[in-house]
Write a protein that holds these residues in place. Structure first.
Motif, PDB file in Angstrom:
ATOM      1  N   ASP A 152     -61.023 141.303  25.192  1.00  5.89           N
ATOM      2  CA  ASP A 152     -61.545 142.135  24.167  1.00  5.89           C
ATOM      3  C   ASP A 152     -61.249 141.308  22.931  1.00  5.89           C
ATOM      4  OD1 ASP A 152     -62.125 144.247  22.503  1.00  5.89           O
ATOM      5  OD2 ASP A 152     -60.999 145.898  23.793  1.00  5.89           O
ATOM      6  N   PRO A 153     -62.430 141.319  22.198  1.00  7.17           N
ATOM      7  CA  PRO A 153     -62.382 140.748  20.717  1.00  7.17           C
ATOM      8  C   PRO A 153     -61.629 141.527  19.677  1.00  7.17           C
ATOM      9  CG  PRO A 153     -64.758 140.894  21.392  1.00  7.17           C
ATOM     10  CD  PRO A 153     -63.655 141.371  22.512  1.00  7.17           C
ATOM     11  N   ASP A 154     -61.968 143.009  19.806  1.00  7.23           N
ATOM     12  CA  ASP A 154     -61.477 143.747  18.798  1.00  7.23           C
ATOM     13  C   ASP A 154     -60.104 144.083  19.089  1.00  7.23           C
ATOM     14  OD1 ASP A 154     -64.303 144.574  18.105  1.00  7.23           O
ATOM     15  OD2 ASP A 154     -64.584 145.799  20.164  1.00  7.23           O
ATOM     16  N   ALA A 155     -59.727 144.018  20.112  1.00 12.41           N
ATOM     17  CA  ALA A 155     -58.049 144.384  20.355  1.00 12.41           C
ATOM     18  C   ALA A 155     -57.650 143.054  19.859  1.00 12.41           C
ATOM     19  CB  ALA A 155     -57.948 144.638  21.770  1.00 12.41           C
ATOM     20  N   LEU A 156     -58.152 141.672  20.176  1.00  9.95           N
ATOM     21  CA  LEU A 156     -57.611 140.500  19.425  1.00  9.95           C
ATOM     22  C   LEU A 156     -57.479 140.766  18.137  1.00  9.95           C
ATOM     23  CD1 LEU A 156     -56.665 137.754  19.992  1.00  9.95           C
ATOM     24  CD2 LEU A 156     -59.086 137.005  19.796  1.00  9.95           C
ATOM     25  N   LEU A 157     -58.470 140.900  17.569  1.00  8.35           N
ATOM     26  CA  LEU A 157     -58.420 141.092  15.916  1.00  8.35           C
ATOM     27  C   LEU A 157     -57.176 142.030  15.350  1.00  8.35           C
ATOM     28  CD1 LEU A 157     -61.825 140.972  14.589  1.00  8.35           C
ATOM     29  CD2 LEU A 157     -60.397 139.041  14.923  1.00  8.35           C
ATOM     30  N   LEU A 158     -57.041 142.960  16.122  1.00  8.07           N
ATOM     31  CA  LEU A 158     -55.967 144.066  15.894  1.00  8.07           C
ATOM     32  C   LEU A 158     -54.792 143.471  15.885  1.00  8.07           C
ATOM     33  CD1 LEU A 158     -57.512 147.435  16.627  1.00  8.07           C
ATOM     34  CD2 LEU A 158     -57.193 146.666  14.468  1.00  8.07           C
ATOM     35  N   ALA A 159     -54.380 142.842  17.128  1.00  6.49           N
ATOM     36  CA  ALA A 159     -53.179 142.164  17.419  1.00  6.49           C
ATOM     37  C   ALA A 159     -52.954 141.011  16.386  1.00  6.49           C
ATOM     38  CB  ALA A 159     -53.180 141.690  18.934  1.00  6.49           C
ATOM     39  N   LEU A 160     -53.973 140.254  16.027  1.00  3.11           N
ATOM     40  CA  LEU A 160     -53.565 139.053  15.060  1.00  3.11           C
ATOM     41  C   LEU A 160     -53.318 139.710  13.627  1.00  3.11           C
ATOM     42  CD1 LEU A 160     -56.535 136.778  16.042  1.00  3.11           C
ATOM     43  CD2 LEU A 160     -54.118 136.418  15.994  1.00  3.11           C
ATOM     44  N   ALA A 161     -53.900 140.642  13.121  1.00  6.93           N
ATOM     45  CA  ALA A 161     -53.833 141.317  11.915  1.00  6.93           C
ATOM     46  C   ALA A 161     -52.274 141.878  11.965  1.00  6.93           C
ATOM     47  CB  ALA A 161     -54.743 142.203  11.507  1.00  6.93           C
ATOM     48  N   GLN A 165     -49.352 140.730   9.365  1.00  6.74           N
ATOM     49  CA  GLN A 165     -48.880 141.484   8.419  1.00  6.74           C
ATOM     50  C   GLN A 165     -47.405 141.706   8.791  1.00  6.74           C
ATOM     51  OE1 GLN A 165     -49.413 145.557   9.370  1.00  6.74           O
ATOM     52  NE2 GLN A 165     -49.875 146.358   7.099  1.00  6.74           N
ATOM     53  N   LEU A 166     -46.874 141.801   9.960  1.00  3.47           N
ATOM     54  CA  LEU A 166     -45.303 141.874  10.149  1.00  3.47           C
ATOM     55  C   LEU A 166     -44.732 140.572   9.604  1.00  3.47           C
ATOM     56  CD1 LEU A 166     -45.302 143.384  13.648  1.00  3.47           C
ATOM     57  CD2 LEU A 166     -44.628 144.542  11.445  1.00  3.47           C
ATOM     58  N   ARG A 167     -45.255 139.488   9.882  1.00  4.84           N
ATOM     59  CA  ARG A 167     -44.735 138.193   9.643  1.00  4.84           C
ATOM     60  C   ARG A 167     -44.652 138.000   7.977  1.00  4.84           C
ATOM     61  NH1 ARG A 167     -46.621 137.040  14.547  1.00  4.84           N
ATOM     62  NH2 ARG A 167     -45.096 135.697  15.877  1.00  4.84           N
ATOM     63  N   LEU A 168     -45.701 138.446   7.260  1.00  5.31           N
ATOM     64  CA  LEU A 168     -45.779 138.442   5.855  1.00  5.31           C
ATOM     65  C   LEU A 168     -44.964 139.326   5.249  1.00  5.31           C
ATOM     66  CD1 LEU A 168     -49.763 138.335   5.593  1.00  5.31           C
ATOM     67  CD2 LEU A 168     -48.056 136.407   4.635  1.00  5.31           C
ATOM     68  N   ASN A 202     -49.226 145.724   2.358  1.00  3.45           N
ATOM     69  CA  ASN A 202     -47.956 145.771   3.617  1.00  3.45           C
ATOM     70  C   ASN A 202     -47.777 147.030   4.296  1.00  3.45           C
ATOM     71  OD1 ASN A 202     -47.676 143.496   2.151  1.00  3.45           O
ATOM     72  ND2 ASN A 202     -45.387 143.614   1.838  1.00  3.45           N
ATOM     73  N   ASP A 203     -47.897 148.123   3.892  1.00  2.00           N
ATOM     74  CA  ASP A 203     -47.642 149.257   4.750  1.00  2.00           C
ATOM     75  C   ASP A 203     -48.892 149.936   5.496  1.00  2.00           C
ATOM     76  OD1 ASP A 203     -44.950 149.048   3.621  1.00  2.00           O
ATOM     77  OD2 ASP A 203     -45.681 150.223   1.755  1.00  2.00           O
ATOM     78  N   ALA A 204     -50.018 149.611   5.093  1.00  2.00           N
ATOM     79  CA  ALA A 204     -51.243 150.119   5.730  1.00  2.00           C
ATOM     80  C   ALA A 204     -51.251 149.476   7.176  1.00  2.00           C
ATOM     81  CB  ALA A 204     -52.485 149.542   5.002  1.00  2.00           C
ATOM     82  N   VAL A 205     -51.738 150.426   8.166  1.00  2.00           N
ATOM     83  CA  VAL A 205     -52.087 150.093   9.529  1.00  2.00           C
ATOM     84  C   VAL A 205     -53.459 149.222   9.551  1.00  2.00           C
ATOM     85  CG1 VAL A 205     -52.614 151.156  11.759  1.00  2.00           C
ATOM     86  CG2 VAL A 205     -50.898 152.233  10.284  1.00  2.00           C
ATOM     87  N   ALA A 206     -53.188 147.978  10.333  1.00  2.00           N
ATOM     88  CA  ALA A 206     -54.365 147.364  10.521  1.00  2.00           C
ATOM     89  C   ALA A 206     -55.670 148.092  11.222  1.00  2.00           C
ATOM     90  CB  ALA A 206     -54.099 146.330  11.563  1.00  2.00           C
ATOM     91  N   VAL A 207     -56.617 148.078  10.787  1.00  2.00           N
ATOM     92  CA  VAL A 207     -57.945 148.952  11.458  1.00  2.00           C
ATOM     93  C   VAL A 207     -59.249 148.114  11.597  1.00  2.00           C
ATOM     94  CG1 VAL A 207     -57.187 151.031  10.105  1.00  2.00           C
ATOM     95  CG2 VAL A 207     -58.743 149.340   9.130  1.00  2.00           C
ATOM     96  N   THR A 208     -59.974 148.358  12.551  1.00  2.00           N
ATOM     97  CA  THR A 208     -61.127 147.811  12.894  1.00  2.00           C
ATOM     98  C   THR A 208     -62.243 148.316  11.877  1.00  2.00           C
ATOM     99  OG1 THR A 208     -60.588 147.850  15.067  1.00  2.00           O
ATOM    100  CG2 THR A 208     -62.907 147.609  14.749  1.00  2.00           C
TER     101      THR A 208
END
Length: 280
Positions: A152-161, A165-168, A202-208
């Motif tokens: 699922d490419p949409d799920a992949l992008l959210l996981a990567l984002a 974000q967490l590492r940054l 930093n605090d925003a949730v990753a969104v599609t």
């Protein structure tokens, strides 16, 4: 960037005014970022020099466009727009949602049928501008992804984002923007076969943003990241996110392009204070 009226809009009018009409300058601001600017006691995340650039962007705007209006209720939207109008009285303020289309028609009318207003160029401290730009590291990357089993490419992008974000955040970086797109192999030139995701702070949730909506076995992920951090830290966070993908997905990744840097000092070719073409 800031000082666009003086370095782009006014020179365009002076040099090419017979051929083009320059539209009013729109500056888009997310609700959370607007609140950071308007409320001194909020935790902003950015240093003063970066904050200076953000404030100057809104100061020179002719149209301030509050994005993601669908995420605000009527009272929140009204109070935020009213406070922006009070703080920046020379700008018209719009609230829009690209998802629903709300508010976009009024804004588009001003862009399509309005023109740049003649007003004195704002003062800009280019030393502070340069210092703020230098603190914002920039990264661009194109990463090939593939798997034997469709994913699922949409799920992949959210996981990567989310992983980036967490590492940054853990490294102390302050995110200005993090945008990812995935192009399905063989598609995307006409806007089809593309999915996207983004993180605005930093605090925003990753969104599609755009959903590709179907599984794929291969594609290209484009990453654009700007944050207050060393460029090397950005590269480390992005690389680690791809390396840290869930092994059970069986997704292999290969960087086809990677650049990370600090921008140089802004050196505009033109800087007009008030062209005759606008004053008349």
């Amino acid at each position: 960037c800031t000082d666009l009226a003086a370095t782009v809009g006014y020179p365009m009018q002076r040099l090419y005014g017979a051929e083009f009409t320059v539209a009013p300058l729109s500056v888009l601001v997310a609700p959370a970022r607007a609140r950071d600017l308007l409320e001194p006691l909020r935790s902003r995340g950015f240093c003063d020099d970066v904050q200076y650039i953000l404030e100057k962007q809104l100061e020179e705007a002719e149209l301030i466009v509050v994005t993601k209006a669908d995420q605000l209720d009527a009272d929140e939207r009204g109070s935020l727009c009213a406070e922006l109008a009070r703080r920046f009285p020379r700008a018209a303020v719009f609230a829009v949602s690209s998802r629903s289309g709300e508010g976009t028609a009024a804004w588009f009318r001003r862009v399509l049928f309005g023109k740049q207003v003649a007003r004195a160029t704002m003062e800009v401290d280019y030393d502070r501008y340069a210092a703020g730009e230098a603190k914002l590291g920039w990264l661009n990357a194109v990463v090939g992804v593939s798997a034997e089993r469709a994913f699922d490419p949409d799920a992949l992008l959210l996981a990567l984002a989310t992983a980036m974000q967490l590492r940054l955040r853990d490294s102390g970086a302050a995110i200005a923007h993090l945008k990812l797109m995935i192009h399905r192999d063989g598609e995307g030139a006409d806007g089809s076969g593309v999915g996207s995701a983004h993180v605005v702070s930093n605090d925003a949730v990753a969104v599609t943003g755009i959903r590709l909506g179907r599984k794929v076995t291969a594609g290209r992920v484009v990453v654009n990241l700007r944050a207050e951090a060393d460029p090397e830290a950005l590269a480390g966070s992005v690389s680690a996110a791809f390396l840290g993908l869930d092994p059970s997905l069986g997704i292999a990744s290969e960087f086809g392009h990677l650049e990370f840097f600090r921008p140089g000092r802004p050196m505009p070719t033109h800087r007009d204070f008030l062209p005759d073409a606008l004053a008349n």
